[in-house]
Scaffold this active site. Sequence first.
Site, mmCIF file in Angstrom:
data_model
loop_
_atom_site.group_PDB
_atom_site.id
_atom_site.type_symbol
_atom_site.label_atom_id
_atom_site.label_comp_id
_atom_site.label_asym_id
_atom_site.label_seq_id
_atom_site.Cartn_x
_atom_site.Cartn_y
_atom_site.Cartn_z
ATOM 1 N N ASP A 1 -5.851 8.691 9.932
ATOM 2 C CA ASP A 1 -4.539 8.214 10.353
ATOM 3 C C ASP A 1 -4.171 8.726 11.733
ATOM 4 O OD1 ASP A 1 -3.723 6.724 8.004
ATOM 5 O OD2 ASP A 1 -3.743 8.647 6.970
ATOM 6 N N GLU B 1 0.866 -1.177 0.000
ATOM 7 C CA GLU B 1 0.000 0.000 0.000
ATOM 8 C C GLU B 1 0.902 1.226 0.000
ATOM 9 O OE1 GLU B 1 -2.573 0.060 3.365
ATOM 10 O OE2 GLU B 1 -4.078 -1.215 2.446
#
Length: 267
Positions: A55, A44
């Site tokens: 995040d 990724e």
Amino acid sequence: MNRIEQQFKKSPAYVAYLTAGDGGLERSLESLLALAKGGVNILEVGVPFSDPVADGPVIQEASIRALAQGTTLHDVLTLITSFRQHSEIPIILFTYFNPLLAAGDKIYQQMKSAGVDGCLVVDLPVEEAAPHLTACKTAKIAPILLISPSTTQERLKKINEHGEGMLYYVCRPGTTGVRATLPENFPAKMNQIKSMTSLPIVTGFGIANRKMAAQALQYADGFVIGSLFVKAIAEGISKNALTRLAQSLNPHYPNLRLITPFRKKTF
């Protein structure tokens, strides 16, 4: 059949995430190759974004550093093009929607030309994703969709209908980051989801050691490790040590002493 589908026919997925451009694009290329050498079989590649709400602090800070060095979506595609000169393992572009929107309609074909196999847009719900889904399928890029513990059966049916390649199960609410254990409800949730889809399921958001990865693979078709690698790269881990770290976290690799790459614990 694209590279993601081919991978799941061979073995469970060991997925690694890194933020492109953190430490420079040359460093990112070196890290991608080191992870692949360490047994990672899907990568990724994160596009740095100014407001990465999904995040945790480790990846947020990596995005800030990458943006400060001027990293753009087109730079990320150049990085992937360079990686493709060395490896054919699947690559998923992990991004927020704004960079795609700003890049215009041609970005999907540019992604395909660079060697992207799948695209995961973390802040784009399936209910609003029709243009993105169409563009992905036209460019023959797998749209990777997210599911969570709170996803309803009705919504899961819609996600299953439109997703390709695999589904990404966010195993806990909140943001990315290192955790000590999998949630208690993980087995039950995975069994419920697998009863409703034929797509492979990988799980992430918190997996940070070999034991957790092995536990995840009892129910899932793959696992994702992200923050641990991003932190190690930020701390200046060498490419050889990054390869050994990747190997030490892989349940299918001969048992290695866990590499501890950090100068200090900040989790």
